[in-house]
Design a protein around this motif. Sequence first.
Motif, PDB file in Angstrom:
ATOM      1  N   ASP A 260       0.833  -1.208   0.000  1.00  0.00           N
ATOM      2  CA  ASP A 260       0.000   0.000   0.000  1.00  0.00           C
ATOM      3  C   ASP A 260       0.866   1.256   0.000  1.00  0.00           C
ATOM      4  O   ASP A 260       0.362   2.375  -0.052  1.00  0.00           O
ATOM      5  N   GLY A 289      -1.204  -3.741   2.175  1.00  0.00           N
ATOM      6  CA  GLY A 289      -2.262  -3.731   1.184  1.00  0.00           C
ATOM      7  C   GLY A 289      -1.709  -3.559  -0.222  1.00  0.00           C
ATOM      8  O   GLY A 289      -0.545  -3.896  -0.485  1.00  0.00           O
ATOM      9  N   ASP A 291      -1.426  -0.894  -3.621  1.00  0.00           N
ATOM     10  CA  ASP A 291      -1.601   0.374  -4.323  1.00  0.00           C
ATOM     11  C   ASP A 291      -0.442   0.530  -5.298  1.00  0.00           C
ATOM     12  O   ASP A 291       0.680   0.861  -4.912  1.00  0.00           O
ATOM     13  N   GLU A 333      -6.335  -6.857  -6.091  1.00  0.00           N
ATOM     14  CA  GLU A 333      -7.039  -5.661  -6.544  1.00  0.00           C
ATOM     15  C   GLU A 333      -6.544  -4.484  -5.725  1.00  0.00           C
ATOM     16  O   GLU A 333      -5.926  -4.664  -4.670  1.00  0.00           O
ATOM     17  N   THR A 335      -6.479  -1.978  -3.051  1.00  0.00           N
ATOM     18  CA  THR A 335      -7.168  -1.849  -1.754  1.00  0.00           C
ATOM     19  C   THR A 335      -6.617  -0.713  -0.893  1.00  0.00           C
ATOM     20  O   THR A 335      -7.231  -0.361   0.118  1.00  0.00           O
ATOM     21  N   SER A 338      -6.334  -0.961   3.239  1.00  0.00           N
ATOM     22  CA  SER A 338      -7.486  -1.669   3.794  1.00  0.00           C
ATOM     23  C   SER A 338      -7.580  -3.055   3.173  1.00  0.00           C
ATOM     24  O   SER A 338      -6.725  -3.455   2.383  1.00  0.00           O
ATOM     25  N   GLY A 339      -8.618  -3.772   3.523  1.00  0.00           N
ATOM     26  CA  GLY A 339      -8.818  -5.096   2.959  1.00  0.00           C
ATOM     27  C   GLY A 339      -9.898  -5.131   1.901  1.00  0.00           C
ATOM     28  O   GLY A 339     -10.297  -6.216   1.467  1.00  0.00           O
ATOM     29  N   THR A 340     -10.377  -3.969   1.483  1.00  0.00           N
ATOM     30  CA  THR A 340     -11.456  -3.929   0.489  1.00  0.00           C
ATOM     31  C   THR A 340     -11.029  -3.091  -0.712  1.00  0.00           C
ATOM     32  O   THR A 340     -10.178  -2.211  -0.614  1.00  0.00           O
ATOM     33  N   TRP A 341     -11.685  -3.371  -1.831  1.00  0.00           N
ATOM     34  CA  TRP A 341     -11.360  -2.692  -3.084  1.00  0.00           C
ATOM     35  C   TRP A 341     -11.599  -1.196  -2.973  1.00  0.00           C
ATOM     36  O   TRP A 341     -12.606  -0.741  -2.423  1.00  0.00           O
ATOM     37  N   ASN A 342     -10.655  -0.409  -3.503  1.00  0.00           N
ATOM     38  CA  ASN A 342     -10.729   1.046  -3.449  1.00  0.00           C
ATOM     39  C   ASN A 342     -10.885   1.571  -4.876  1.00  0.00           C
ATOM     40  O   ASN A 342      -9.942   1.527  -5.677  1.00  0.00           O
ATOM     41  N   ASP A 346      -8.093   2.428  -7.959  1.00  0.00           N
ATOM     42  CA  ASP A 346      -8.248   1.706  -9.214  1.00  0.00           C
ATOM     43  C   ASP A 346      -8.313   2.687 -10.393  1.00  0.00           C
ATOM     44  O   ASP A 346      -7.641   2.499 -11.409  1.00  0.00           O
TER      45      ASP A 346
END
Length: 440
Positions: A260, A289, A291, A333, A335, A338-342, A346
């Motif tokens: 990240d 994460g 990025d 993907e 994220t 965090s642990g969720t898609w951003n 993207d």
Amino acid sequence: MKHTLFARLAKDRAGNFGIMTAAMLPVLLAVGGVAVDLTQAMDQKNQLQALADGATLAAASAMAAKGTMTTAEAQKLGTDMYIAQKIEALKNSGLSAEALAAEEAKLRANTQTLVTSSGNSTTAASYEVRMKSSYDVPLSGLTSLLGFQTARVSVESVAASGREGNALSMYLALDESGSMADDTNTVNATAPTKPGWVYGPYQCGNKNSKTCEGWHTGEVPNYMTKMASLKAAAGVMFAELEKADSNHVLIRVGADSYDDQTKAQQSIQWGTSLVDSYVKKLPEPPSGGTDASGALTNALNALKNANATEKTAHDGKGNTNFDRYIVFMTDGEMTGNSGTWNSTIDAKVRDICLNAKSDGLTEAAKLKLKNGQQLTEEEMAKGIKIYTIAFMAPDRGKKLLNYCSSGPEYYYEPTNMTTLVESFGEIARKAAQTGTRLTN
């Protein structure tokens, strides 16, 4: 009286057709046999031509891919492949082992493979594999009435390949996020097992006096992690690039990794030794994460036309033209931390990819890219071309890398270590422009 009888007999033509038919029948049968055998001979010739083409292509490809293969090795490879395929086909005809051995000996005696090479195999080289072969096709009994037992067919095949010495600058953007610590389905060949917890029967009780069932310590498969797989695959890529440019006058490579956060980059340099060391030092186990925006920005800044560093470096080696490549790899993907898609990250990554692919293109080509249209190789030639590798990635990761790639032939979706290694190796060969073609 006798004179009259013989005169009448001499003038009688009633049995001539039967006599002529009887006399001509063997010839007619033989002619019919010739037609059948000629068709069979042409089929055999076509089959042999296909086998010869495949063998010369394989030998030429091997020379270009390996770079150090000798002409003698290539000649043996081509001949052996051609003959092995023909003998395999003959096995289905019911020939005995002795007959097959005799056929192979005749094929070897009647097959000549000549390999020539020119140029410097470490930078620019070309190879030609030329094969000539003759084969005696057995004829039917009908044709043998005319005195012919076999018909000889001949084929010739020529294939050419080359290591074209393509000058290029390449920048790798590599994922080192926490998911790269996950296992693949490839067992580590050097250490196939490791201590772990297993479920099943085991000896228990006082001095293992009875059998119990449940979780207990034991040996479990030792799978390669995604990170270990990445390091192995990158090593194959660097080895291929070294083959194409062992004198370090054509190829420049750099890299940056990310989780990240964007990590310290390895700037683009001649050869692959520095970037190889950089990749080998990627953390195990990795964490964080995902990025890729920072690493891709560094790649774009290093390669874009506005930065004269690469042009100056290539000019210094006499490379008047060079290609620019980004290799973008992720297993996930976007994220952030965090642990969720951003979706914001993207979208940012997509913009960077679009800017990279557009750099140096004509306005018309830029507009096509912006509208989501696929460019031809000629249209994208002056831009930065992006290879993308979605390694065991989820759907959003695949969609992102599909968008970022320069086209279907630039997108890879490996699902295990083996195909990851193959993907990196193929990208290197494509970038170095190793090609093979039939020329006959």
